[in-house]
Design a protein around this motif. Sequence first.
Motif, PDB file in Angstrom:
ATOM      1  N   VAL A 168     -11.588  10.267  12.076  1.00 48.24           N
ATOM      2  CA  VAL A 168     -12.473   9.101  12.216  1.00 48.24           C
ATOM      3  C   VAL A 168     -12.794   8.534  10.830  1.00 48.24           C
ATOM      4  O   VAL A 168     -12.757   7.322  10.613  1.00 48.24           O
ATOM      5  CB  VAL A 168     -13.789   9.488  12.948  1.00 48.24           C
ATOM      6  CG1 VAL A 168     -14.772   8.321  12.965  1.00 48.24           C
ATOM      7  CG2 VAL A 168     -13.506   9.971  14.358  1.00 48.24           C
ATOM      8  N   GLU A 169     -13.052   9.449   9.885  1.00 40.00           N
ATOM      9  CA  GLU A 169     -13.429   9.011   8.542  1.00 40.00           C
ATOM     10  C   GLU A 169     -12.256   8.330   7.814  1.00 40.00           C
ATOM     11  O   GLU A 169     -12.439   7.337   7.108  1.00 40.00           O
ATOM     12  CB  GLU A 169     -13.889  10.247   7.772  1.00 40.00           C
ATOM     13  CG  GLU A 169     -14.646   9.921   6.516  1.00 40.00           C
ATOM     14  CD  GLU A 169     -15.040  11.200   5.788  1.00 40.00           C
ATOM     15  OE1 GLU A 169     -15.341  12.218   6.452  1.00 40.00           O
ATOM     16  OE2 GLU A 169     -14.998  11.169   4.550  1.00 40.00           O
ATOM     17  N   TYR A 170     -11.043   8.864   7.991  1.00 40.07           N
ATOM     18  CA  TYR A 170      -9.900   8.350   7.219  1.00 40.07           C
ATOM     19  C   TYR A 170      -9.212   7.135   7.843  1.00 40.07           C
ATOM     20  O   TYR A 170      -8.492   6.407   7.178  1.00 40.07           O
ATOM     21  CB  TYR A 170      -8.839   9.451   7.021  1.00 40.07           C
ATOM     22  CG  TYR A 170      -9.341  10.694   6.308  1.00 40.07           C
ATOM     23  CD1 TYR A 170     -10.414  10.625   5.417  1.00 40.07           C
ATOM     24  CD2 TYR A 170      -8.749  11.935   6.519  1.00 40.07           C
ATOM     25  CE1 TYR A 170     -10.889  11.763   4.773  1.00 40.07           C
ATOM     26  CE2 TYR A 170      -9.211  13.076   5.874  1.00 40.07           C
ATOM     27  CZ  TYR A 170     -10.284  12.980   5.008  1.00 40.07           C
ATOM     28  OH  TYR A 170     -10.741  14.104   4.371  1.00 40.07           O
ATOM     29  N   SER A 229       5.469  -0.238   4.756  1.00 43.48           N
ATOM     30  CA  SER A 229       4.409   0.584   4.168  1.00 43.48           C
ATOM     31  C   SER A 229       4.244   1.826   5.014  1.00 43.48           C
ATOM     32  O   SER A 229       4.566   1.828   6.208  1.00 43.48           O
ATOM     33  CB  SER A 229       3.085  -0.183   4.119  1.00 43.48           C
ATOM     34  OG  SER A 229       2.634  -0.461   5.432  1.00 43.48           O
ATOM     35  N   CYS A 230       3.792   2.895   4.373  1.00 44.55           N
ATOM     36  CA  CYS A 230       3.492   4.120   5.124  1.00 44.55           C
ATOM     37  C   CYS A 230       2.463   4.907   4.319  1.00 44.55           C
ATOM     38  O   CYS A 230       2.750   5.362   3.221  1.00 44.55           O
ATOM     39  CB  CYS A 230       4.759   4.958   5.334  1.00 44.55           C
ATOM     40  SG  CYS A 230       4.431   6.486   6.247  1.00 44.55           S
ATOM     41  N   ILE A 231       1.260   5.008   4.871  1.00 46.69           N
ATOM     42  CA  ILE A 231       0.196   5.761   4.190  1.00 46.69           C
ATOM     43  C   ILE A 231      -0.075   7.012   5.025  1.00 46.69           C
ATOM     44  O   ILE A 231      -0.196   6.937   6.255  1.00 46.69           O
ATOM     45  CB  ILE A 231      -1.111   4.927   4.087  1.00 46.69           C
ATOM     46  CG1 ILE A 231      -0.843   3.553   3.448  1.00 46.69           C
ATOM     47  CG2 ILE A 231      -2.200   5.704   3.351  1.00 46.69           C
ATOM     48  CD1 ILE A 231      -0.826   3.496   1.961  1.00 46.69           C
ATOM     49  N   ILE A 232      -0.142   8.148   4.347  1.00 48.50           N
ATOM     50  CA  ILE A 232      -0.423   9.413   5.045  1.00 48.50           C
ATOM     51  C   ILE A 232      -1.588  10.087   4.318  1.00 48.50           C
ATOM     52  O   ILE A 232      -1.490  10.362   3.120  1.00 48.50           O
ATOM     53  CB  ILE A 232       0.793  10.370   5.014  1.00 48.50           C
ATOM     54  CG1 ILE A 232       2.052   9.674   5.558  1.00 48.50           C
ATOM     55  CG2 ILE A 232       0.497  11.648   5.795  1.00 48.50           C
ATOM     56  CD1 ILE A 232       3.347  10.435   5.297  1.00 48.50           C
ATOM     57  N   SER A 233      -2.665  10.330   5.069  1.00 44.66           N
ATOM     58  CA  SER A 233      -3.763  11.066   4.465  1.00 44.66           C
ATOM     59  C   SER A 233      -3.779  12.441   5.120  1.00 44.66           C
ATOM     60  O   SER A 233      -3.948  12.570   6.324  1.00 44.66           O
ATOM     61  CB  SER A 233      -5.065  10.304   4.727  1.00 44.66           C
ATOM     62  OG  SER A 233      -6.134  11.136   4.438  1.00 44.66           O
ATOM     63  N   SER A 234      -3.547  13.463   4.306  1.00 48.81           N
ATOM     64  CA  SER A 234      -3.396  14.811   4.870  1.00 48.81           C
ATOM     65  C   SER A 234      -4.663  15.632   4.648  1.00 48.81           C
ATOM     66  O   SER A 234      -5.337  15.498   3.631  1.00 48.81           O
ATOM     67  CB  SER A 234      -2.213  15.484   4.184  1.00 48.81           C
ATOM     68  OG  SER A 234      -2.248  16.844   4.446  1.00 48.81           O
TER      69      SER A 234
END
Length: 340
Positions: free
Chosen positions: A52-54, A26-31
């Motif tokens: 901190v939020e993500y 798995s690989c999640i990226i929040s940009s």
Amino acid sequence: MNILAIETSCDETSVAIVRSGTEVLSCIISSQIATFQEKGGVIPEEAARNQVEYMLPVLHGALEQSKIQWNDIDAIAVTRGPGLFGSLLVGTTTARALASLHRKPLIGVHHTFGHLSSPWLGIADTPCFPLLTLSASGGHTDMWLRTSHTKGTLIGRTRDDAAGEAFDKGASMLGLPYPGGPSIAKAALEGNEKAFSFPLPLKEEDSLDYSFSGLKTSLKYAIRNLQDQEIPTADLAASFQYAICHHLVERLKKALQRHPEVREVHLVGGVSANIVLRKMVGELCSKEIILRVPTTMLYCTDNAAMIGAAAYFLHQEQGDDAFIARETCASISLEETLLQ
Ligand code: KG4
Ligand code: ZN
């Protein structure tokens, strides 16, 4: 070996679970690109607050996507630097807390070593050393001659701006949105790369170093010289992109001439997403030299999967020494800490 990896060095929050250095479970990226596009660049304090939020939603998402349980995770890896200190702290603090809670060993990874490991993600064959890696991003532009994952020599580096930084600053001068690399590449599709001629940096020098600040100044003067005329954005973008790529490729060509033992060239880091650069390097590599780029564009820019791969290779080559907890650090040299 399943490694849960965390990367928070700048404005991406990413968690991945990687098996044996190559298989991405798995690989999640929040940009935060959308947030900083309006502001023209990253604001460090804001990036850290958003990290901190993500962090927890991204962590839970990665665990869920991988379909594995904590029992199946063998180690935790985290980017310990270089990067924005506040952003890095969010990742390293989370990693330390998880390691302590779930009693897992912790591996601190140099961000650039993550990029250097990114071509191994999702491949079935095995790259052959010695190889040349050009790592070009917003923070560094390095050329490594590597004899193993953790052994090698830094044979070229930028003396001023990084290649990605040149794209970002150039885009800002042309009124194109942040990040500059993709927006210059997009504008350049409609332009003529020969419309403007920018000087080749460090042309007279017998070195493998890079310099991009002169190109930035040349772009500034080219825009100024147009005076009241309409700015030919597409032509300027295409010519500026070509000048950056030409400089990168010309150094690679020289390095290949000096090191005929090299059989593979790896292009990594955010700038390796550039199609013109890939094409030019592809033309340079003869039939005997394999060109590898990360298997998806997501692994070119910052992501946690590359940190999971790097941690695995560190453990493979250094054994349990890789588990020594290391400090979070905004500025660390890969040359001094690892590749020697
Ligand atoms: O590796 P990365 O995600 O972050 C750092 O470690 O800096 O690289 C980001 C950099 C930015 O400067 C961005 O403009 C550049 O990579 N970049 C590109 C492209 N996509 C991202 N540069 C040229 N062409 C692209 N397609
Ligand atoms: Zn990076």
